[in-house]
Each structure stands twice: as C-alpha cells, then as structure tokens.
Enzyme design. Structure first.
Site, mmCIF file in Angstrom:
data_model
loop_
_atom_site.group_PDB
_atom_site.id
_atom_site.type_symbol
_atom_site.label_atom_id
_atom_site.label_comp_id
_atom_site.label_asym_id
_atom_site.label_seq_id
_atom_site.Cartn_x
_atom_site.Cartn_y
_atom_site.Cartn_z
ATOM 1 N N TRP A 118 13.349 -2.041 19.544
ATOM 2 C CA TRP A 118 13.346 -0.497 19.465
ATOM 3 C C TRP A 118 13.726 0.097 20.518
ATOM 4 O O TRP A 118 14.073 1.426 20.432
ATOM 5 C CB TRP A 118 11.783 -0.149 19.471
ATOM 6 C CG TRP A 118 12.021 1.114 19.047
ATOM 7 C CD1 TRP A 118 12.384 2.374 18.332
ATOM 8 C CD2 TRP A 118 10.196 1.868 19.642
ATOM 9 N NE1 TRP A 118 11.879 3.697 17.919
ATOM 10 C CE2 TRP A 118 10.354 3.104 18.501
ATOM 11 C CE3 TRP A 118 9.178 1.267 19.140
ATOM 12 C CZ2 TRP A 118 9.379 3.938 18.205
ATOM 13 C CZ3 TRP A 118 8.219 2.268 19.725
ATOM 14 C CH2 TRP A 118 8.725 3.527 18.824
ATOM 15 N N GLN B 199 6.851 5.583 7.496
ATOM 16 C CA GLN B 199 5.572 5.562 8.506
ATOM 17 C C GLN B 199 4.220 6.165 8.781
ATOM 18 O O GLN B 199 4.163 7.107 8.073
ATOM 19 C CB GLN B 199 6.721 6.384 9.839
ATOM 20 C CG GLN B 199 7.649 5.811 10.437
ATOM 21 C CD GLN B 199 8.791 6.453 9.747
ATOM 22 O OE1 GLN B 199 8.973 6.671 9.141
ATOM 23 N NE2 GLN B 199 9.756 6.284 10.622
ATOM 24 N N ARG C 184 12.377 -6.298 16.168
ATOM 25 C CA ARG C 184 13.533 -5.836 16.780
ATOM 26 C C ARG C 184 13.111 -5.083 17.455
ATOM 27 O O ARG C 184 12.753 -4.631 17.729
ATOM 28 C CB ARG C 184 14.961 -4.839 15.442
ATOM 29 C CG ARG C 184 13.500 -4.379 14.266
ATOM 30 C CD ARG C 184 14.359 -3.878 13.136
ATOM 31 N NE ARG C 184 13.256 -2.101 13.065
ATOM 32 C CZ ARG C 184 14.154 -1.291 11.758
ATOM 33 N NH1 ARG C 184 15.575 -1.249 12.180
ATOM 34 N NH2 ARG C 184 13.042 0.041 11.063
ATOM 35 N N GLN D 92 4.644 0.353 6.710
ATOM 36 C CA GLN D 92 5.527 0.751 7.999
ATOM 37 C C GLN D 92 5.138 1.269 8.895
ATOM 38 O O GLN D 92 4.049 2.588 8.698
ATOM 39 C CB GLN D 92 6.418 1.511 7.605
ATOM 40 C CG GLN D 92 7.852 2.643 8.593
ATOM 41 C CD GLN D 92 8.731 3.005 7.961
ATOM 42 O OE1 GLN D 92 8.846 2.848 6.665
ATOM 43 N NE2 GLN D 92 9.833 2.863 9.088
ATOM 44 N N ASP D 93 4.715 1.131 10.418
ATOM 45 C CA ASP D 93 3.966 1.189 11.487
ATOM 46 C C ASP D 93 2.696 1.151 10.945
ATOM 47 O O ASP D 93 1.981 2.001 11.593
ATOM 48 C CB ASP D 93 4.770 2.745 12.193
ATOM 49 C CG ASP D 93 6.168 2.594 11.801
ATOM 50 O OD1 ASP D 93 6.327 1.926 12.062
ATOM 51 O OD2 ASP D 93 6.182 4.102 12.358
ATOM 52 N N ASP E 95 7.670 -2.555 10.745
ATOM 53 C CA ASP E 95 7.531 -2.401 12.301
ATOM 54 C C ASP E 95 6.398 -2.060 12.468
ATOM 55 O O ASP E 95 6.255 -1.178 13.167
ATOM 56 C CB ASP E 95 8.413 -1.294 12.683
ATOM 57 C CG ASP E 95 10.295 -1.632 12.530
ATOM 58 O OD1 ASP E 95 10.609 -2.305 12.390
ATOM 59 O OD2 ASP E 95 10.661 -0.085 12.811
ATOM 60 N N THR F 162 5.332 10.298 13.663
ATOM 61 C CA THR F 162 5.080 9.402 13.685
ATOM 62 C C THR F 162 3.440 9.305 14.995
ATOM 63 O O THR F 162 2.536 8.248 14.488
ATOM 64 C CB THR F 162 5.662 7.749 14.135
ATOM 65 O OG1 THR F 162 6.891 7.806 13.723
ATOM 66 C CG2 THR F 162 5.404 6.876 14.418
#
Length: 530
Positions: free
Chosen positions: A437, A323, A435, A345-346, A367, A293
């Site tokens: 992490w 990610q 959420r 994502q990310d 996220d 990531t």
C-alpha cells in the site's frame, strides 16, 4: 484498500540513511545545521529549529525533544487551520473529509503531547519507553497520511491541502529517525503490567463468565439491561467513571445496528458479548455511499487499552460497494479475543498503535486486513470470500510511509482458507497474501497454514506497477499447506523467504508489539515467541 496510505515493521535488510549509519553530533557540535543535516528532512529542521535566538541542542535527547516541540507547534497551527475550514465546507464530500481530518489532526496533537510529556518526564514520572515514543510518533504521522488519503479518495485534496502542507509530516519523520537512533536506552524500563489492571481484574478477564459477572453495565436489545444501545452505555460509563478504572460492558445477544465511536478520551473499555455467533454489531456505510474509508467504519476505536471478546463486527454493504470497514482501530495496547470481522473490501482497518488479535475470524476479499498498526494476529482463521467477477482477492495491504515507523502486520500460526461459497470456484480467481500500500509496506506470514487458493506468486504488484518492490518487506517463515510453496513466488528485492529464526522473531508478540510487558495483564493467552 484502493489508494495509498501508510504502515510499519522493523527494519531488517534496508540500508540505513546517514542519520543512523553515522554518529550523531556530540555536545560540542553547536550548529543546528550540523544536527539537522543528518535527519531525513534537513531543510524543515533548519527552518523550525534554527531561528535566531533559539536554543542549541545540549545533546541527542535534547535534539529529539526540540524536534517534537517543533512538530507539535506546527500541528497546533494545522488544528487551527482545520477549524477555520469548517465554515467553507460546501457539499457532502468536503464535509466528510473535513470531519475526518479535524479528528485526525487533533489526535496528532494528542500523540505529540503524549510523546513530549514522556520525553520531559523525570524520576518517578518516567513511566514510558523509547518504544512508546516511536509508537506515538508513528501514529501521529499515520493520522496525517490518513487525512490525505481521504481527501484524494473523495477528490477534495486541494481543499484540505493547507492543513497538511506545513511540514508537520517532515518534522515527525525527523523525530522518528532521531528516536530510532536512541532506541535501546530505555527498552527495559517502564511498567511490567499496565496500571489499569489489578490482580483481581487480571484473573477475571480469563473467562467470559468472569467478565460478565464483573460487568459495570449491561446492554440488551430486549430491554433486560440498563441500555439498548452500546454507544449510550459507553458514553454514560465514561461520564460516570472515577479515575481511569476499566469499564466492562456486557453486550447481550442480538444484532445491534448502530455505529460506535470510542474516542481517545474513552480509555480502558471492555466489550464482552455472548459469543461471536450471537452478539453482532452491524453497519452498512461505504465509500460508494459517500464516506471515506476512515469514516465508513461500523466501529471506530481510538481510546487506549480497548478489549473485546465474543463479538462479531460486521459491515454488510456487500462486494459492490467497494471499501466498507467493519472495525477501525487505533487503540494502543488493544486486544480482540474470539471475535469475528465480516466484510468484503477493507474489512479490518488496523490503523495505528500496538494491537493483538487472538483466535479471531476475519472475512473479506480485497485488502481486508490493512492499516499502519504494529499488529500480531495469532491462531486466527482468515476466510477469503468470493469476489466480483474480474477481481482478485488480496488479504493484506500494509501501508508504512516512513522506514522508521515501528509498525507492521504479522500473521502467526493462522489459517488462510476459502469460505464454503468460495471453495467451489476459487480456481477461477486469484488470491494473494498481500500487496504494498505504501513505500515501506511490511507484512509477514509465520508458521501459518496457506490453503490451495493462494496464487503461487504469493504477492500482488500495486496496480500493475513496480511500486515499492525494492523497499517493502514481505516475509514468509515456515508456513505449510498446499499454498505455502515459495518456489514460484515473486522475484522482488523486498520479498524474503525467511530462513533464520532470529529474523522471524522480530515479528513476534515479544518484539513487534512489546507484548510481554502488557499482554499478561489482559488474561488473554498468547505465545510471546515463534
């Protein structure tokens, strides 16, 4: 984000450990054991500070310095170990993690050096505050967690374990606790404006045309500038710079398919585009294609004082690649103004330090605003995209691992809405505000518009567990719109419907990122309070 990491915010309702709830030992308490016993990790403290012949702290400030010295010594040893691992990198995954961890551990050494220099400065050289020290220590700890996260992600944690298993994290955590106990002693000290912005520059930064006219270098795809590559312009500009003057680079319209790294020796860089619809930096690295990531970012920024205006940062990997980061920022005192961040994502990795986003557009699914910075988003449009079948959208994933890290995500006066492609089908998917992490995850939404796409529960458990639900801090204050009702929100101890303006104000520009001291110098408009 699909793995554990770390981020921050200000402690509000958590009970404090004995280190802060009791008085620190006074100058007559000579036993190092007594000093260490009040820290979160007493045993490493005793081992590394209690050697025969080692000095005994003269007071609280001296004890803090000794802890940071010990952490730096262990970090330097970790840096040596990381270098020794290089020849043993067999395979792409080990190499990817080793490259990340080598860089992150070196940056930890850099942050601890900064902290120690500040702690030892006296007189006219005391151009720092306790808040600065807390920020740099938070970043040092975040770096190590990021290294661990990448090694778990690519299943090579055993390979990298010797580098991150020498109590550096525990010593930094102790430093955070001690420094937190002393916060307030120097809060009013330090410069009003950063020394890197003159009065003339401050005025010129207020408009794109002024920025363009002040540009030191021009990048253009059509060859009309000095460079065709943004990275080449940055490298050249830094090599030619005299002192620590700000460098302004005008990036003309065009799609720049390149990967950019702005190291921690590349401070005070401004990138100004021709507008977020016209100047686009695009990459396609992802975890699915073998990167971590951390390393998959199209643009990675570590140098302090970075600013960007009128640019779109994109990761075009798509929703099936997992990610895939567009921007990874660990730039202290950084500003993104009228920029866009596109991914799934990310998308936006606000890794560490103090950051401010104004009038930006952020696109993603899972996220897609995550990290461990102290960051405020103001007047931004958060665009939720259509995820894959079976997926839920999650806007934020804040990852603070230590309760004394002064980090957190604050989303103020923003708008959460579905993209046109998602608006037609959003009822078939769940969309959540965030959420947890990490154990002390903290995110707040303040006075923001929440569209009807937001699930009534508001927040999502971490992977169907009750992880961190008692220790996180998720807050909502005076939001509005069809998704803002808190009647059916999660029943977690850590979720708060904030009623008090004084509580909500802890997450503002003024208090969360110390913005009154440095943002006026940038020329970017901001609201300091609620």
């Amino acid at each position: 984000m699909a793995l554990n990491f770390a981020l921050f915010i200000i402690s509000i309702s958590l009970s404090l450990p004995c280190f802060l709830s009791q008085t620190l030992p006074n100058q007559t308490s000579n036993s190092i054991d007594r000093w260490c016993s009040r820290t979160p990790h007493p045993e490493p403290c005793k081992i590394y500070l209690g050697c025969p012949g080692c000095r005994v702290p003269k007071g609280k400030a001296d004890f803090r310095t000794m802890i940071v010295e010990a952490a730096l010594e262990q970090a330097l040893r970790a840096e040596i170990l990381a270098k020794e691992l290089g020849p043993r990198c067999r395979g792409k995954r080990k190499l990817a993690v080793w490259l990340d961890c080598s860089k992150l551990i070196s940056n930890t050494v850099f942050q601890l050096n900064n902290t120690l220099q500040g702690l030892k400065a006296t007189g006219a050289n005391m151009n720092w505050t306790d808040t600065d020290a807390q920020t740099w220590l938070s970043t040092a700890l975040t770096n190590l967690d990021t290294c661990r996260a990448g090694s778990h992600q690519l299943n090579v944690s055993k390979f990298i374990s010797p580098v991150v298993s020498n109590n550096v994290s525990e010593l930094i955590s102790n430093g955070l606790a001690v420094n937190r106990a002393m916060l307030g002693g120097q809060e009013t000290k330090g410069r009003e404006f950063p020394s890197w912005v003159s009065d003339e520059e401050r005025k010129s930064l207020e408009s794109p045309s002024a920025l363009v006219s002040q540009a030191n270098f021009v990048v253009a795809k059509d060859g009309s500038g000095q460079f065709r590559s943004i990275q080449a312009a940055i490298n050249t500009a830094v090599s030619r710079r005299r002192g620590n003057e700000r460098i302004i680079i005008h990036v003309k319209r065009g799609v720049y398919r390149e990967y950019i790294e702005i190291g921690n020796n590349m401070n005070q860089i401004t990138l100004v585009g021709d507008g977020l619809k016209y100047t686009i930096i695009s990459g396609k690295r992802s975890v699915a294609s073998g990167y971590t990531t951390y390393s998959c970012a199209t643009v990675g920024i570590d140098g302090a004082g970075f600013m960007a205006r009128g640019i779109t940062f994109r990761n075009r990997s798509g929703p099936r690649k997992g990610q895939a980061v567009a921007v990874r920022s660990a730039s202290d005192l950084s500003v993104f103004y009228s920029c866009a961040f596109e991914g799934y994502q990310d998308t936006l990795f606000v890794l560490a330090q103090r950051q401010f986003f104004k009038a930006c557009y952020i696109y993603g699914t899972i996220d897609f605003i995550f990290g461990n910075a102290a960051v405020v988003f103001q007047n931004c449009i958060i665009n939720v995209r259509k995820p894959l079948l079976g997926q839920a959208n999650v806007i934020t994933a804040q990852g603070r691992v230590d309760r004394f890290q002064n980090t957190g995500i604050s989303i103020q006066s923003c708008s959460v809405r579905a993209t046109p492609g998602f608006a037609r089908v959003y009822r078939h998917f769940n969309t959540y505000l965030g959420r947890p992490w990490q154990q002390f995850s903290r995110t707040v939404f303040l006075k923001s518009y929440l569209g009807s796409l937001v699930n009534p529960a508001g927040w999502l458990a971490w992977e169907n567990t009750n992880f961190a639900q008692d220790t996180l801090y998720f807050g909502e204050y005076k939001n509005f719109g069809p998704g803002s009702s808190t009647r059916r929100r999660v029943n977690w101890k850590g979720h708060h419907v904030i009623k008090s303006a004084s509580t909500a104000s802890q997450f503002t520009v003024e208090n969360l990122i110390d913005g009154n001291k440095w943002l006026p110098a940038t020329g970017v408009p901001f609201d300091a309070s609620l």
